[in-house]
Design a protein around this motif. Structure first.
Motif, PDB file in Angstrom:
ATOM      1  N   UNK A 288       0.914  -1.230   0.033  1.00 34.40           N
ATOM      2  CA  UNK A 288       0.178  -0.145  -0.056  1.00 34.40           C
ATOM      3  C   UNK A 288       0.902   1.267  -0.170  1.00 34.40           C
ATOM      4  N   UNK A 289       1.905   1.082   0.839  1.00 33.47           N
ATOM      5  CA  UNK A 289       2.755   2.367   0.777  1.00 33.47           C
ATOM      6  C   UNK A 289       3.579   2.322  -0.426  1.00 33.47           C
ATOM      7  N   UNK A 290       4.233   1.603  -0.997  1.00 33.91           N
ATOM      8  CA  UNK A 290       4.893   1.780  -2.508  1.00 33.91           C
ATOM      9  C   UNK A 290       3.837   2.150  -3.286  1.00 33.91           C
ATOM     10  N   UNK A 291       2.436   1.707  -3.503  1.00 31.56           N
ATOM     11  CA  UNK A 291       1.568   2.313  -4.571  1.00 31.56           C
ATOM     12  C   UNK A 291       1.419   3.615  -4.128  1.00 31.56           C
ATOM     13  N   UNK A 292       1.242   4.167  -2.895  1.00 30.92           N
ATOM     14  CA  UNK A 292       0.756   5.666  -2.634  1.00 30.92           C
ATOM     15  C   UNK A 292       2.084   6.182  -2.960  1.00 30.92           C
ATOM     16  N   UNK A 293       3.270   5.903  -2.995  1.00 31.45           N
ATOM     17  CA  UNK A 293       4.669   6.600  -3.274  1.00 31.45           C
ATOM     18  C   UNK A 293       4.591   6.882  -4.753  1.00 31.45           C
TER      19      UNK A 293
ATOM     20  N   UNK B 137       1.705  10.154   3.170  1.00 29.01           N
ATOM     21  CA  UNK B 137       1.602   8.897   3.013  1.00 29.01           C
ATOM     22  C   UNK B 137       1.257   8.328   4.320  1.00 29.01           C
ATOM     23  N   UNK B 138       1.951   8.351   5.322  1.00 31.87           N
ATOM     24  CA  UNK B 138       1.593   7.753   6.750  1.00 31.87           C
ATOM     25  C   UNK B 138       0.220   8.187   7.305  1.00 31.87           C
ATOM     26  N   UNK B 139       0.252   9.571   7.480  1.00 32.99           N
ATOM     27  CA  UNK B 139      -1.020  10.285   7.602  1.00 32.99           C
ATOM     28  C   UNK B 139      -2.289   9.588   6.906  1.00 32.99           C
ATOM     29  N   UNK B 140      -2.196   9.407   5.661  1.00 30.79           N
ATOM     30  CA  UNK B 140      -3.489   9.040   4.699  1.00 30.79           C
ATOM     31  C   UNK B 140      -3.755   7.321   5.127  1.00 30.79           C
ATOM     32  N   UNK B 141      -2.445   6.737   5.186  1.00 23.08           N
ATOM     33  CA  UNK B 141      -2.719   5.294   5.512  1.00 23.08           C
ATOM     34  C   UNK B 141      -3.419   5.120   6.981  1.00 23.08           C
ATOM     35  N   UNK B 142      -3.056   5.803   7.869  1.00 27.30           N
ATOM     36  CA  UNK B 142      -3.864   5.917   9.218  1.00 27.30           C
ATOM     37  C   UNK B 142      -5.136   6.208   9.201  1.00 27.30           C
ATOM     38  N   UNK B 143      -5.285   7.131   8.060  1.00 30.40           N
ATOM     39  CA  UNK B 143      -6.811   7.763   8.150  1.00 30.40           C
ATOM     40  C   UNK B 143      -7.675   6.758   7.612  1.00 30.40           C
ATOM     41  N   UNK B 144      -7.310   6.104   6.637  1.00 36.52           N
ATOM     42  CA  UNK B 144      -8.094   4.820   5.914  1.00 36.52           C
ATOM     43  C   UNK B 144      -7.877   3.701   6.570  1.00 36.52           C
ATOM     44  N   UNK B 145      -7.185   3.448   7.926  1.00 32.25           N
ATOM     45  CA  UNK B 145      -7.062   2.415   8.735  1.00 32.25           C
ATOM     46  C   UNK B 145      -6.191   1.328   8.115  1.00 32.25           C
ATOM     47  N   UNK B 146      -5.320   1.440   7.254  1.00 34.46           N
ATOM     48  CA  UNK B 146      -4.217   0.517   6.691  1.00 34.46           C
ATOM     49  C   UNK B 146      -2.870   0.619   7.104  1.00 34.46           C
TER      50      UNK B 146
ATOM     51  N   UNK C 215     -12.749  -4.635   0.996  1.00 35.42           N
ATOM     52  CA  UNK C 215     -12.699  -3.595   1.746  1.00 35.42           C
ATOM     53  C   UNK C 215     -11.354  -3.037   1.895  1.00 35.42           C
ATOM     54  N   UNK C 216     -10.228  -3.826   2.014  1.00 38.02           N
ATOM     55  CA  UNK C 216      -8.842  -2.905   2.036  1.00 38.02           C
ATOM     56  C   UNK C 216      -8.517  -2.270   0.572  1.00 38.02           C
ATOM     57  N   UNK C 217      -9.075  -2.943  -0.398  1.00 36.24           N
ATOM     58  CA  UNK C 217      -8.777  -2.492  -1.567  1.00 36.24           C
ATOM     59  C   UNK C 217      -9.506  -1.115  -1.858  1.00 36.24           C
ATOM     60  N   UNK C 218     -10.673  -1.145  -1.483  1.00 40.62           N
ATOM     61  CA  UNK C 218     -11.355   0.232  -1.409  1.00 40.62           C
ATOM     62  C   UNK C 218     -10.825   1.321  -0.701  1.00 40.62           C
TER      63      UNK C 218
ATOM     64  N   UNK D  21      -7.863   1.587   0.397  1.00 42.28           N
ATOM     65  CA  UNK D  21      -6.485   1.925  -0.491  1.00 42.28           C
ATOM     66  C   UNK D  21      -6.867   3.090  -1.557  1.00 42.28           C
ATOM     67  N   UNK D  22      -7.821   2.679  -2.491  1.00 42.92           N
ATOM     68  CA  UNK D  22      -8.400   3.199  -3.289  1.00 42.92           C
ATOM     69  C   UNK D  22      -8.611   5.080  -2.909  1.00 42.92           C
ATOM     70  N   UNK D  23      -9.223   5.033  -1.755  1.00 41.68           N
ATOM     71  CA  UNK D  23      -9.720   6.157  -1.146  1.00 41.68           C
ATOM     72  C   UNK D  23      -8.666   7.101  -0.726  1.00 41.68           C
ATOM     73  N   UNK D  24      -7.325   6.119  -0.003  1.00 47.82           N
ATOM     74  CA  UNK D  24      -6.276   6.799   0.302  1.00 47.82           C
ATOM     75  C   UNK D  24      -5.612   7.569  -1.031  1.00 47.82           C
ATOM     76  N   UNK D  25      -5.473   6.810  -2.114  1.00 49.19           N
ATOM     77  CA  UNK D  25      -4.836   7.182  -3.170  1.00 49.19           C
ATOM     78  C   UNK D  25      -5.667   8.638  -3.764  1.00 49.19           C
ATOM     79  N   UNK D  26      -6.859   8.436  -3.561  1.00 49.46           N
ATOM     80  CA  UNK D  26      -7.640   9.621  -3.939  1.00 49.46           C
ATOM     81  C   UNK D  26      -7.732  11.018  -3.265  1.00 49.46           C
ATOM     82  N   UNK D  27      -7.300  10.830  -2.035  1.00 48.90           N
ATOM     83  CA  UNK D  27      -7.127  11.966  -1.002  1.00 48.90           C
ATOM     84  C   UNK D  27      -5.864  12.547  -0.501  1.00 48.90           C
ATOM     85  N   UNK D  28      -4.781  11.497  -0.984  1.00 49.15           N
ATOM     86  CA  UNK D  28      -3.619  11.875  -0.365  1.00 49.15           C
ATOM     87  C   UNK D  28      -2.922  13.239  -0.636  1.00 49.15           C
TER      88      UNK D  28
END
Length: 307
Positions: A94-99, A113-122, A136-139, A141-148
């Motif tokens: 998840x972290x590498x995808x966001x990077x 990245x860390x803030x967003x992963x925490x926000x979406x509980x990943x 659910x985890x993919x959803x 992560x998709x939201x994390x990518x959309x809001x980062x």
């Protein structure tokens, strides 16, 4: 009243078939807008036009006070979205995808990245490969990518589709946090009415490409809090009395011999009296509260009748 999005007679056709027709939609800044409609109603097409993935056949879209064109690159930087299913690099975490996403977007706030992963509980699974993630985890992560990148506008296409009740509850809380604490304006499409009712400020009901109604959830509760429910063994005669004798046309025939009457100008005693005068047996008559689902189905029926 400040509108973040306005559409003007927005239409999209494929091979002469209208998928979206003359849609006039208004999304206020700072609200959660629920775009409701059955599968195939045109919800995804509207969102694709807003995010410049497809071009309208006619009409215009205005976002942030600017008309969307094929050159609206700077505008798109202020929008986060998930349209249809989010796709990831499956072997990466998840972290590498966001990077990678941040690199593509030219966004270099790595603390985000860390803030967003925490926000979406990943945060606890951020080093696992995405191929091991649940739906659910993919959803999330998709939201994390959309809001980062901290967008002003977030567009989510069926984000709770296929999730279990726990996953839906988690995302519901996340959406409210993003809107109220992060000041993101959100458009969420869905056909899960009960969930939209709990989070949306305004709903737009779309069917067969047409926007049937745009109304706040508060207005629905205020305007349509009650209806009269009647059960009879002679529906045909009951409909005649409602339409021809009582001049009521705002009603719906349900399964099982039930009729829902949404016009409350006549007391139920008067309706019962006329039924009895015309020899219609009433098994039950009572007032009930209208849910968003009742209202939604009623709107779809009336929209089809006037199509």
């Amino acid at each position: 009243m400040t509108y973040l999005i306005k559409t003007y007679q927005l239409s999209k056709s494929y091979d002469g078939h209208a998928v979206v027709s003359n849609l006039n939609m208004n999304v206020q800044k700072g609200e959660i807008y629920g775009l409701l409609g059955p599968n195939g109603a045109g919800k995804t097409t509207v969102m694709k036009m807003m995010t410049n993935l497809i071009k309208p056949s006619s009409g215009e879209i205005e976002i942030f006070g600017e008309t969307v064109t094929e050159h609206s690159y700077e505008m798109l930087k202020r929008i986060g979205s998930i349209i249809e299913f989010p796709v990831f690099y499956e072997k990466l975490s998840a972290r590498e995808n966001l990077q990678l996403h941040c690199e593509y977007a030219g966004y270099y706030d790595h603390l985000a990245i860390e803030e967003t992963l925490t926000l979406v509980n990943l945060q606890a699974v951020n080093n696992k490969p995405v191929k091991s993630f649940s739906l659910g985890m993919r959803q999330r992560l998709g939201i994390a990518r959309a809001i980062i990148t901290k967008p002003e506008l977030l567009i989510l296409d069926e984000p709770i589709n296929g999730l279990d009740p726990i996953g839906i509850k988690e995302l519901r809380g996340l959406f409210q946090t993003l809107c109220h604490e992060y000041r993101m304006t959100m458009i969420i499409s869905s056909h899960i009415l009960s969930e939209v009712e709990q989070i949306a400020d305004t709903i737009g009901v779309i069917n067969q490409g047409q926007l049937i109604e745009e109304i706040t959830v508060k207005e629905i509760h205020e305007r349509y809090t009650e209806y009269i429910e009647i059960r009879s063994d002679d529906i045909q005669k009951a409909v005649y009395v409602l339409e021809e004798i009582l001049c009521i046309d705002n009603f719906r025939v349900m399964d099982g011999g039930w009729i829902h009457i949404y016009t409350l100008s006549l007391p139920q005693t008067e309706i019962a009296k006329q039924f009895i005068l015309y020899g219609i047996h009433i098994e039950e008559i009572k007032k009930k509260s209208l849910s968003l689902e009742d209202y939604f189905i009623h709107l779809l029926d009336r929209g089809l009748q006037h199509a």
